[in-house]
Design a protein around this motif. Structure first.
Motif, PDB file in Angstrom:
ATOM      1  N   PHE A   1      -3.634   6.614  -9.561  1.00 52.79           N
ATOM      2  CA  PHE A   1      -4.604   6.958  -8.529  1.00 52.79           C
ATOM      3  C   PHE A   1      -5.843   5.875  -8.562  1.00 52.79           C
ATOM      4  O   PHE A   1      -6.204   5.594  -7.352  1.00 52.79           O
TER       5      PHE A   1
ATOM      6  N   ARG B   1       1.517   4.403  -2.858  1.00 62.39           N
ATOM      7  CA  ARG B   1       1.420   5.889  -2.422  1.00 62.39           C
ATOM      8  C   ARG B   1       2.658   6.296  -2.856  1.00 62.39           C
ATOM      9  O   ARG B   1       2.534   7.797  -3.412  1.00 62.39           O
TER      10      ARG B   1
ATOM     11  N   LYS C   1       0.814  -1.270   0.066  1.00 60.12           N
ATOM     12  CA  LYS C   1       0.050   0.017   0.073  1.00 60.12           C
ATOM     13  C   LYS C   1       0.747   1.281  -0.004  1.00 60.12           C
ATOM     14  O   LYS C   1       0.446   2.322  -0.844  1.00 60.12           O
TER      15      LYS C   1
ATOM     16  N   VAL D   1      -6.841   3.294  -5.647  1.00 61.21           N
ATOM     17  CA  VAL D   1      -8.337   3.234  -5.208  1.00 61.21           C
ATOM     18  C   VAL D   1      -9.115   1.969  -5.579  1.00 61.21           C
ATOM     19  O   VAL D   1      -9.642   1.477  -4.632  1.00 61.21           O
ATOM     20  N   MET D   2      -8.902   1.424  -6.714  1.00 61.50           N
ATOM     21  CA  MET D   2      -9.547   0.170  -7.171  1.00 61.50           C
ATOM     22  C   MET D   2      -8.936  -1.042  -7.016  1.00 61.50           C
ATOM     23  O   MET D   2      -9.626  -2.246  -7.115  1.00 61.50           O
TER      24      MET D   2
END
Length: 295
Positions: free
Chosen positions: A199, A75, A71, A203-204
């Motif tokens: 992005f 980012r 994760k 998110v997905m």
């Protein structure tokens, strides 16, 4: 760390070499880049800031993945892509809204690559080919063939080099035309596309088809808008060709890779392993990298 440092050092060394190369021997790409450098200190700083990020991005992603997990890895990727997009948008403005090439700093390619040749200029018994501003032909007297009248060299009428610099500037400007109308929006889409893709993945997730499809659609739209201009210079056509070839990397992005490419690649590796374990291991080692990391 050593890889990133050596690449940045190499870019700096390449710039030193390029700035000491005359226009007559340098490539069209380096001539254009050095022209931008000479006109704008801001352009030079932004270009090298972008290069520094590009050469260190793999290292930063690797550190984020190994120390903090997947994760945090994505980012960090999003932040890096945002920084690169910001640099490119500022470079676009600093460069007069002209198409951004594959690199904004000089390279070490063959100095004769893409070098346009000027027709021979005859002066009496002498012939000067590929002469450029600043060479001796500007200082020589020229004899007209029919009348035999001798004309003074260009330096005699242009002591400060203003006419030569003006003509050279005009020739340079033709290599990358100013983007207008829909073409500038195509360039904006090309710059911000990686940020949108990362992005959406964050998110997905990488398994979703939406980031892949949206990113692919943006690339296609960007190319369509860029081609609406009609005539392109050699540098612009080469850059659009490079972008087209890079779209093949979509085959290595999930979920297309997982659904279409991976099964066939598994079969291929299994077939190769029966003949050569070493080659199969090399392919598996490469697969592990592009299946795990983004850059």
């Amino acid at each position: 760390s050593a890889y990133a440092f050596l690449n940045i050092l190499s870019a700096y060394h390449t710039n030193l070499l390029a700035t000491r190369t005359t226009h007559g021997r340098d490539s069209v790409f380096n001539q254009w880049t050095l022209r931008c450098f000479s006109k704008s200190t801001r352009f030079r700083r932004l270009a090298y800031a972008l290069v520094a990020v590009q050469y260190s991005q793999t290292l930063l992603e690797l550190l984020a993945k190994t120390r903090y997990g997947k994760k945090v890895q994505w980012r960090v990727i999003l932040v890096l892509e945002a920084i690169k997009a910001a640099c490119r948008l500022l470079l676009l403005k600093a460069g007069g809204n002209r198409m951004l090439l594959y690199s904004q700093v000089p390279d070490r390619g063959n100095p004769e690559t893409n070098q346009p040749k000027r027709p021979p200029v005859h002066n009496g018994n002498a012939s000067y080919e590929n002469s450029q501003p600043g060479e001796s032909i500007l200082n020589e007297k020229h004899e007209l063939r029919r009348t035999g009248k001798k004309l003074e060299g260009l330096e005699w009428v242009d002591h400060d080099g203003g006419a030569v610099n003006y003509l050279w500037k005009k020739m340079q400007g033709k290599r990358l035309a100013k983007l207008e109308s829909s073409a500038i929006y195509g360039e904006y889409l090309y710059i911000i596309r990686p940020v949108i893709y990362v992005f959406l993945v964050l998110v997905m997730g990488r398994k979703s088809w939406k980031p892949w499809l949206i990113s692919f659609a943006i690339d296609c739209l960007s190319r369509h808008l860029s081609l609406e201009r009609g005539s392109l210079s050699a540098l612009e056509a080469s850059e659009l060709k490079r972008r087209m070839i890079h779209m093949l990397y979509y085959a290595l992005r999930p979920p297309f890779y997982d659904a279409k490419v991976m099964p066939k690649l598994d079969s291929l590796v299994a077939s190769i392993r029966k003949r050569s374990t070493t080659v199969a291991d090399l392919i598996d080692g490469s697969r592990q990298w592009w299946e795990t990391y983004y850059f």
